[in-house]
Design a protein around this motif. Structure first.
Motif, PDB file in Angstrom:
ATOM      1  N   GLU A  54       3.813 -45.657   0.694  1.00 13.24           N
ATOM      2  CA  GLU A  54       5.041 -46.350   1.206  1.00 13.24           C
ATOM      3  C   GLU A  54       6.056 -45.253   1.918  1.00 13.24           C
ATOM      4  O   GLU A  54       6.234 -44.057   1.025  1.00 13.24           O
ATOM      5  N   LEU A  55       6.524 -45.550   2.925  1.00 16.87           N
ATOM      6  CA  LEU A  55       7.394 -44.542   3.840  1.00 16.87           C
ATOM      7  C   LEU A  55       8.608 -44.063   2.721  1.00 16.87           C
ATOM      8  O   LEU A  55       9.179 -42.966   2.604  1.00 16.87           O
ATOM      9  N   GLU A  56       9.359 -45.221   2.019  1.00 14.27           N
ATOM     10  CA  GLU A  56      10.371 -45.155   1.261  1.00 14.27           C
ATOM     11  C   GLU A  56       9.965 -44.073  -0.156  1.00 14.27           C
ATOM     12  O   GLU A  56      10.980 -43.211  -0.231  1.00 14.27           O
ATOM     13  N   ASP A  57       8.978 -44.188  -0.330  1.00 12.77           N
ATOM     14  CA  ASP A  57       8.476 -43.192  -1.501  1.00 12.77           C
ATOM     15  C   ASP A  57       8.462 -41.952  -1.137  1.00 12.77           C
ATOM     16  O   ASP A  57       8.731 -40.901  -1.873  1.00 12.77           O
ATOM     17  N   LEU A  58       7.909 -41.701  -0.098  1.00 14.85           N
ATOM     18  CA  LEU A  58       7.728 -40.271   0.408  1.00 14.85           C
ATOM     19  C   LEU A  58       8.824 -39.688   1.162  1.00 14.85           C
ATOM     20  O   LEU A  58       9.018 -38.376   0.909  1.00 14.85           O
ATOM     21  N   TYR A  59       9.869 -40.527   1.801  1.00 20.52           N
ATOM     22  CA  TYR A  59      10.730 -39.867   2.581  1.00 20.52           C
ATOM     23  C   TYR A  59      11.865 -39.131   1.641  1.00 20.52           C
ATOM     24  O   TYR A  59      12.377 -38.280   2.200  1.00 20.52           O
ATOM     25  N   PRO A  70      15.371 -31.623   5.670  1.00 16.53           N
ATOM     26  CA  PRO A  70      16.586 -31.721   5.037  1.00 16.53           C
ATOM     27  C   PRO A  70      17.130 -33.082   4.746  1.00 16.53           C
ATOM     28  O   PRO A  70      16.459 -34.266   5.214  1.00 16.53           O
ATOM     29  N   LEU A  71      18.120 -33.384   4.175  1.00 17.58           N
ATOM     30  CA  LEU A  71      18.933 -34.395   3.567  1.00 17.58           C
ATOM     31  C   LEU A  71      19.416 -35.245   4.984  1.00 17.58           C
ATOM     32  O   LEU A  71      19.688 -34.468   6.048  1.00 17.58           O
ATOM     33  N   ASP A  72      19.632 -36.596   5.169  1.00 17.74           N
ATOM     34  CA  ASP A  72      20.040 -37.208   6.249  1.00 17.74           C
ATOM     35  C   ASP A  72      21.426 -36.709   6.611  1.00 17.74           C
ATOM     36  O   ASP A  72      21.951 -36.872   7.711  1.00 17.74           O
ATOM     37  N   ILE A  75      11.805 -43.860  10.759  1.00 19.13           N
ATOM     38  CA  ILE A  75      12.380 -42.640  10.768  1.00 19.13           C
ATOM     39  C   ILE A  75      13.317 -42.261  11.474  1.00 19.13           C
ATOM     40  O   ILE A  75      14.457 -41.846  11.272  1.00 19.13           O
ATOM     41  N   MET A  76      13.246 -42.497  12.904  1.00 19.13           N
ATOM     42  CA  MET A  76      14.279 -42.282  13.857  1.00 19.13           C
ATOM     43  C   MET A  76      15.343 -43.271  13.551  1.00 19.13           C
ATOM     44  O   MET A  76      16.587 -42.842  13.804  1.00 19.13           O
ATOM     45  N   ASP A  77      15.221 -44.520  13.049  1.00 20.05           N
ATOM     46  CA  ASP A  77      16.611 -45.149  12.793  1.00 20.05           C
ATOM     47  C   ASP A  77      17.389 -44.519  11.682  1.00 20.05           C
ATOM     48  O   ASP A  77      18.484 -44.831  11.714  1.00 20.05           O
ATOM     49  N   GLN A  78      16.900 -43.462  10.830  1.00 17.72           N
ATOM     50  CA  GLN A  78      17.789 -43.029   9.794  1.00 17.72           C
ATOM     51  C   GLN A  78      18.617 -41.749  10.630  1.00 17.72           C
ATOM     52  O   GLN A  78      19.256 -41.002   9.750  1.00 17.72           O
ATOM     53  N   MET A  79      18.152 -41.392  11.631  1.00  9.83           N
ATOM     54  CA  MET A  79      18.885 -40.293  12.233  1.00  9.83           C
ATOM     55  C   MET A  79      19.837 -40.613  13.334  1.00  9.83           C
ATOM     56  O   MET A  79      19.767 -41.736  13.828  1.00  9.83           O
ATOM     57  N   PRO A  80      20.851 -39.705  14.045  1.00 10.04           N
ATOM     58  CA  PRO A  80      21.631 -40.039  14.968  1.00 10.04           C
ATOM     59  C   PRO A  80      20.823 -40.397  16.261  1.00 10.04           C
ATOM     60  O   PRO A  80      19.747 -40.028  16.426  1.00 10.04           O
ATOM     61  N   ALA A  81      21.382 -41.230  17.318  1.00  3.08           N
ATOM     62  CA  ALA A  81      20.853 -41.452  18.565  1.00  3.08           C
ATOM     63  C   ALA A  81      20.225 -40.149  19.239  1.00  3.08           C
ATOM     64  O   ALA A  81      21.127 -39.159  19.390  1.00  3.08           O
ATOM     65  N   PHE A  82      19.049 -40.308  19.791  1.00  2.60           N
ATOM     66  CA  PHE A  82      18.318 -39.233  20.405  1.00  2.60           C
ATOM     67  C   PHE A  82      18.308 -38.030  19.811  1.00  2.60           C
ATOM     68  O   PHE A  82      18.103 -37.084  20.143  1.00  2.60           O
ATOM     69  N   TYR A  83      18.638 -38.004  18.293  1.00  2.00           N
ATOM     70  CA  TYR A  83      18.507 -36.660  17.779  1.00  2.00           C
ATOM     71  C   TYR A  83      16.988 -36.256  17.803  1.00  2.00           C
ATOM     72  O   TYR A  83      16.549 -34.833  17.928  1.00  2.00           O
TER      73      TYR A  83
END
Length: 1434
Positions: A226-231, A236-238, A310-318
């Motif tokens: 599961e992605l939540e377990d691996l993330y 680095p940290l979010d 994964i992209m949803d966890q980051m700033p837009a277009f980062y």
């Protein structure tokens, strides 16, 4: 219990963990349970029906629907113990603690000493073998199990070795993934092992291998972990990622700020070096971001679901700002849109289709899109995550654009029902969002890619301009703040634009244009915004900028149009200058740019035209300047009142003559631009709305906009609105086809009554339609009956006019009250408003002039040896073709004018009814026809003057030409004062044309006799029967006409001086403009010109510092006036001041309609000459002064409005009676003392009036003494001549009585003798209406009790009691017997020279059948006619 228990259980069933214990205790307390069990066996159906937790069971025990395990899991031990499910709650708690300790805290260590290394070696050999044969994961798994059991291997270490081998052989997904899936027992264990691998690579100087990302992505994709377990194991940290993103934005803004700041060159170089060092540091060692690495791996294998998480966890277009991830996502998009793209390539060239891409073998990857609806599934969301970084893949950019074009074609061609319409509208909004969030930002990051710009325009041109402009607005104002890269790009674009604009000149347009083109391909909004800001400050950049825009793409031109509109609509900009009298220069600069750019380049006009329409709807007229410039540049139609006479003559011809000789600039190559403008107006239905809004806005400028604005600005806005309407209407008339024009312009009554269009504007819009309809109907009639005879063609034309204009005649009746049509026929009204100068005359001179110019041009081309032969040939052919066109056009217009004149000749007898009086008829003609149209345009001003002359030449019944000219020239003060600046120019041109005609008649007796001698317009008797034929004795002779013309010149001088003396800006400006326009024809008399020159010189001195614009106008007119002095003549040359030989019909000429002071034109000038010259020697400029006494003003008012004159007469009679009553009450008053006091009051009033008249004229030139002596001698000789001629009965002057009431009462009481004795005492001296020069001082100062009969006989006026005074010798002896039986009286007054005069009251008109003598003083008047006074004066 059910009511309480059921909702409580329902609430408890929800996952509200914090209140679970409380709910358990409430619901399952022992008391509730005992209560429930007491219902055993009695309500079993109730419990089973409502599905409550409990139901009755056998043997008195309670059965359970819910299993024991769930109850033990959910309920607290005390409740369980109460239910009997457990024995003791305490023991139950101890057991739970032991189980949890064993599961979560006790570590089971594997006995590592039992392991054998040989087992691991064999394991590696087993996993590393060749897998190409029949080796499957199941076979290998059995071997692994055997090795574990044989060599006592740790299963976790075995799993780790499997992952290591998989990492080394990452291409063998089909083998290892089933193996791991079969081997693994707990997903969490596998996730921990992968986490330790990622953790190991987080050490300094370590780099996570790509293979590790791949196996992690593969395991995630196949749901082995599961992605939540691996993330949580990834670095680095979010929070660090968010901070890094913010830091990048801050740095980008700092860079942008530095680029906009003015810095020293040395500091600039240092900043650039620092930036380079930072960039090198970043490039040397990019940070190892494991989350981004895993994201890239997921995208490579097509796992969009996890990648999106994964992209949803980051700033837009980062994430996509990293090129590798952006390219991976682009590759996934390529594969997804491939099938649909191939379907949409029908119109794409073969070389542009690209290679076919093979889809992923991964069945769990996003499904390829087969239809546009499928794009909504994944493609649109992928593109939104990609954002501006689609710029990394121009090929994918082109594919997306072509998909959009394919959709728009389907969207436009689809026969859409409601269901399909909703789907298609949703897809359209999706494509618009992609264009806003992806395509345009990506274009900003592409460097100088003109192909992509053109490709994008292929999509955008299918959108309505509203959608496009919304996209451009988002692009310009919001997109550049969404990403650090875009912030930097914006700053760099502005910096580069500044560099280019600083060096842009006329000489380097081409290289600078190329640089502007390169910069505009990617960031047009930023570039054009800066260019427009510079143009608003420096209007001399307009020319070079327009020339440098030739390297732009179609998309850039469209963006340019949007940027111009946005700049025009900027609410922060004031459209007026700080003085509030003129339009701001920035608006004028943008308007000029609009005209030049839209003419030269193929830019869509719809947005700009709609913007102007919207501003007009909002009641704002400033932006009409834009429409005026666009029409002028694109259609070549200029609107100016400063035309030369040659240009004005050319404007009366056909379209070809107008283009060649009617405009200041040579009109060339406007065919394409005119067509574009016409198409834009017709496609968006803006032609008629713009016309109507402009027509309505003219009054809106004055009454709505002009409330707080300066009068000068209001006038300019009104002129701008009116000129633009004329220009725009002219463009529509000359460019729209007959069908288009007729289809769009409604009838005249609808325009005026429903759309509230002013009448002049309504007829201006309808006039071309009438012309088109008449010609169309004429062609139909000619085709129906073929005949070459000219007479039959004319009759067909007249028939066509009747068919077309009959509905118009009916429609115009509703435009005015019914009483208007008592004098004017609707046919005459419609004819006046429907014709133009093109219909009245052919400008042969203008045609000949232009043909000669072309011939000279051909000769010049032939004689020029430097011109190549092919170019010579082309130019000669062009000139020859133009000559042929002009000659053909002249011939065509000549035939047309002949037909029109024949039509007017047939119509003229029914034009004027004159049911009231001719004066009233002329009043309505001036009010409803002449004045509104003469100020509409310059060509209309000429038309009005020519139309009056034409009506005179046609000998139209009931039209008094003399009275019409008199009303036009008599008092122009109010008309001039109410005009705007441009209207005063047109009014001046109208007066000039009218004066040209009058001057031509005045200059030559033969011309006058030919054109006026036997015409009904110059009759001097108004017959009661309405018959205008008359004999020669009824006509105004030539010498009297010259006197009338002199009176008109005097009236113009009087009005001009009055306006110049008011001090009002508008009055002075307008009269100077009018005087400049009429300078060729006025002034002609030397003393009037000197009076004007003196007053204008005073204006120059007064306004030099206060109002420079008035000073400039006055100086210009003064210089021209001095140049015209050589053409001025003395008054005695302008009209004969000596008495002409009197004919037998002198008495008939007393009633001539052209002169206010009738017989004064004949004899008064001779006898008055001496006193007038003496007075002029005293004060030359006094000729333009106001009248000394009230007699002049009374008669002047009578000539203009009878109603006012009668009202004033009644007021004077009333005041006279009041004075009489007051005097009768005074004790001790005798007739002698009364007469003496009256004479003293007369002298006081005359003296006061003379002072008032001379006061404002201080400082003017005076006549030299020698001239005064000469004038006195002439006066003396004239006086002697007058005494000799008095016996012949020539009328000289009318006397004015001061006290009406006293005189009438005394006359009735004492009879004719007593009134005869005192008539001379009561008669007041009055000024001549005929002569513009006031009386001399010697005439004004009376000596003795009797008035100077020699003086008052030389003028005609109305006395204070409204009596009309005439010499006795003008009457027959039978007059006494004719008047006495009717109950009327007359007075006999004797002067010093023994001349006897009779005075008759004006109520003579009330008698029925009263007839004057046959000598012709007056004719039989209608019963109760209210216009005797006007008839006598005129």
């Amino acid at each position: 219990v059910a009511d309480v228990l059921l909702p409580t259980l329902t609430t408890w069933g929800q996952p509200v963990r914090k209140s679970r214990i409380q709910l358990q205790r409430e619901v399952f307390s022992p008391r509730v349970l005992r209560l429930v069990m007491s219902f055993e066996g009695t309500n079993a159906e109730l419990w089973s029906t409502n599905s409550i937790l409990f139901c009755p069971g056998g043997k008195g025990q309670c059965g359970l629907f819910v299993p024991d395990a769930i109850l033990k899991e959910r309920l607290d031990p005390e409740t369980l113990e109460s239910l009997g499910l457990i024995k003791q709650a305490h023991q139950f708690n101890q057991k739970i603690v032991k189980i949890k300790t064993k599961l979560f805290y006790k570590q089971q260590k594997f006995n590592l000493l039992r392991e054998e290394n040989e087992g691991y070696a064999k394991l590696i050999t087993e996993l590393g073998q060749d897998l190409s044969g029949n080796i499957t994961s199941h076979v290998v798994l059995e071997s692994i199990k055997s090795l574990i059991g044989c060599f006592n291997l740790d299963p976790n270490r075995v799993l780790d070795i499997i992952l290591e081998v998989y990492e080394c052989r990452s291409d063998q997904d089909e083998f290892f993934l089933p193996l791991i899936k079969s081997y693994m027992c707990e997903p969490l264990t596998l996730c921990h092992i992968l986490g330790f691998k990622f953790k190991f690579n987080q050490e300094p100087n370590e780099e996570t291998p790509t293979s590790l990302y791949h196996i992690a992505a593969a395991l995630l994709h196949h749901k082995l972990i599961e992605l939540e377990d691996l993330y949580v194991h990834l670095m680095p940290l979010d929070a660090s990622i968010v901070e890094e993103h913010k830091r990048e934005i801050t740095e980008a803004k700092q860079i942008a700020r530095k680029l906009t700041m003015v810095v020293v060159p040395s500091e600039k170089m240092e900043d650039k070096e620092r930036e380079k060092e930072k960039e090198e540091e970043k490039n040397d060692k990019p940070p190892d971001n494991q989350k981004l690495g895993l994201l890239e791996a997921l995208l490579r294998i097509g796992d969009w679901h996890h990648a999106q998480s994964i992209m949803d966890q980051m700033p837009a277009f980062y994430a996509t700002s990293h090129k590798a991830i952006a390219l991976a996502l682009c590759q996934l998009l390529h594969l997804t849109v491939e099938p649909l793209y191939r379907r949409c390539l029908a119109g794409v060239p073969k070389g542009a289709k690209g290679c076919v891409m093979r889809p992923l073998r991964n069945k769990r990857a996003p499904r390829p899109a087969e239809s546009f609806e499928d794009l909504r599934r994944d493609v649109f969301s992928m593109l939104c995550y990609l954002g501006p970084h689609l710029s990394h893949d121009p090929i994918l950019f082109a594919k997306i654009v072509r998909l959009g074009k394919g959709f728009m074609k389907e969207y436009q061609n689809e026969a859409r029902n409601d269901h399909i319409k909703d789907k298609m509208d949703t897809l359209l909004s999706c494509f618009l969002s992609i264009a806003d969030q992806v395509l345009l930002p990506s274009l900003s990051l592409m460097e100088c890619n003109a192909c992509m710009s053109e490709e994008l325009w292929g999509l955008f041109k299918l959108f309505p301009y509203q959608h496009r402009y919304r996209l451009y607005g988002q692009w310009k104002n919001e997109t550049y703040t969404s990403h650090p890269l875009l912030v930097k790009v914006k700053a760099q674009t502005v910096d580069r634009a500044k560099y280019i604009m600083k060096r842009l000149t006329k000489e380097n347009v081409k290289p600078s244009g190329r640089q502007i083109g390169k910069l505009s391909h990617s960031n047009p909004t930023i570039l054009f915004d800066y260019i427009l800001s510079q143009i608003q400050w420096y209007d001399n950049l307009i020319g070079p900028v327009v020339d440098s825009l030739k390297y732009l793409t179609s998309l850039n031109y469209d963006v340019m149009a949007y940027c111009i509109i946005e700049a025009l609509a900027n609410p922060e900009k004031e459209k007026m200058k700080h003085d509030d009298t003129t339009i701001s220069s920035w608006l004028q600069s943008l308007a000029s740019l609009c005209g030049a750019v839209f003419r030269k380049y193929p830019i869509e006009l719809a947005g700009l035209l709609q913007y102007v329409t919207n501003t007009l709807k909002a009641g704002k007229s400033f932006d009409l300047l834009i429409l005026k410039e666009v029409v002028q540049k694109m259609a070549g139609i200029e609107i100016t009142d400063e035309m030369t006479s040659e240009q004005m003559e050319a404007m009366t011809g056909g379209e070809q003559l107008k283009a060649e000789g009617g405009y200041f600039g040579q009109i060339r190559n406007t065919k394409k631009s005119s067509q574009r403008l016409k198409d834009a107006l017709l496609d968006h239905e803006l032609a008629l709305p713009l016309c109507l809004l402009m027509a309505q806005q003219r009054n809106g400028v004055v009454f709505l906009e002009g409330g707080e604005k300066h009068l000068k600005l209001v006038g300019k806005l009104y002129d701008q609105c009116h000129d633009t309407l004329v220009q725009f209407g002219g463009f529509l008339a000359s460019n729209l086809s007959t069908e288009d024009y007729i289809k769009r312009v409604p009838s005249i009554d609808i325009l005026c009554n429903q759309f509230h269009t002013p009448h002049d504007a309504a007829f201006f819009l309808s006039r071309p339609m009438y012309g088109h309809q008449i010609l169309s109907k004429y062609d139909e009639l000619k085709k129906a009956e073929k005949s070459n005879r000219q007479q039959q063609k004319v009759h067909k034309y007249v028939a066509a006019c009747e068919l077309v204009m009959s509905p118009v005649h009916e429609a115009v009746v509703s435009l005015h009250p019914p009483r208007v049509w008592d004098d004017l026929r609707p046919q005459f009204y419609a004819t006046f408003w429907s014709l133009t100068m093109y219909d009245l005359a052919v400008p042969h001179n203008a045609y000949d002039r232009e043909v000669k110019k072309l011939q000279v041009q051909v000769k010049t081309i032939e004689e020029n040896p430097d011109v190549p032969m092919n170019k010579k040939k082309k130019e000669k052919e062009r000139c020859t073709a133009l000559q042929d066109k002009l000659q053909e056009e002249e011939k065509k217009q000549l035939e047309h004018v002949q037909r029109v004149l024949h039509r007017l000749k047939l119509e003229k007898d029914n034009w004027l009814l004159a049911k009231s009086t001719k004066n009233e008829t002329i009043t309505k003609f001036l009010q409803l026809c002449l004045f509104p149209r003469c100020i509409f345009s310059a060509i209309d001003a000429v038309y009005c003057a020519r139309f009056v002359e034409l009506v005179h030449q046609q000998k139209a019944p009931n039209f008094c030409t003399l009275l019409c000219y008199d009303r036009v020239f008599s008092d122009i003060i109010y008309t001039v004062a109410s005009c705007t600046e441009n209207e005063s120019r047109r009014y001046g041109r109208f007066l000039c044309c009218m004066l040209e005609t009058v001057t031509r008649w005045h200059s030559d007796r033969a011309v006058y006799e030919k054109e006026c001698g036997n015409y009904p317009g110059f009759l001097t008797i108004f017959r009661a029967t309405g018959f205008d034929g008359g004999n020669k004795a009824d006509q105004l002779d030539y010498e009297n006409f010259r006197h009338v013309v002199h009176k008109w010149h005097y009236k113009l001088t009087k009005a001009s001086v009055h306006c110049l003396e008011t001090g009002e800006y508008t009055h002075i400006r307008n009269i100077l403009i009018v005087l400049t326009k009429i300078l060729p024809c006025y002034p002609k008399v030397l003393n009037l010109g000197q009076a004007l020159e003196c007053r204008v010189h005073k204006i120059c001195l007064e306004e030099k510092e206060k109002r420079p614009d008035l000073y400039a106008l006055a100086m210009g007119y003064s210089g021209q006036l001095k140049g015209r002095k050589v053409h001025m003549v003395p008054e005695n040359e302008f009209h004969h001041k000596e008495q002409p030989v009197r004919s037998a019909t002198t008495a008939s000429q007393l009633n001539g309609p052209g002169t206010t002071a009738k017989p004064a034109t004949n004899a008064s000038k001779t006898e008055e000459g001496a006193c007038e010259d003496a007075d002029r020697s005293k004060d030359k400029s006094q000729g333009a002064a106001k009248p000394v006494n009230k007699a002049n003003s009374t008669v002047a008012k009578v000539t203009t409005s009878n109603g006012n004159a009668i009202k004033e007469r009644d007021d004077k009679e009333k005041s006279g009676k009041e004075k009489k009553e007051k005097k009768e009450k005074t004790p001790g008053s005798t007739p002698e003392t009364k007469g003496e006091s009256r004479r003293e009051k007369q002298r006081d009033e005359r003296g006061a009036a003379g002072k008032e008249e001379r006061a404002p004229r201080e400082g003017k030139e005076k006549t030299p003494k020698a001239d005064r002596d000469k004038q006195k001698a002439e006066e003396k000789s004239n006086k002697e001549d007058n005494k000799a001629k008095a016996g012949n009965g020539e009328p000289k002057e009318l006397s004015r009585e001061r006290d009406t009431g006293a005189k009438e009462s005394k006359t009735k009481e004492k009879g004719g003798d007593q009134s005869k004795e005192k008539g001379g005492d009561r008669s007041a001296v009055s000024g001549s209406l005929k002569s513009p020069v006031p009386r001399s001082e010697s005439a004004e100062s009376e000596r003795g009790t009797q008035p100077d009969c020699q003086h008052w006989l030389c003028t005609y006026t109305v006395s204070a009691d409204c009596q009309w005074v005439i010499p006795a010798t003008s009457l027959n002896v039978e007059m006494r017997t004719q008047f006495n039986p009717l109950g009327h009286f007359f007075q006999i007054t004797k002067g010093e020279n023994g001349v006897t005069c009779f005075s008759f009251p004006l109520n003579l008109r009330e008698s029925s059948g009263g007839r004057w003598a046959e000598s012709g003083v007056a004719q039989c008047l209608q019963k109760k006619s209210r216009y005797l006074l006007l008839a006598l004066i005129c």
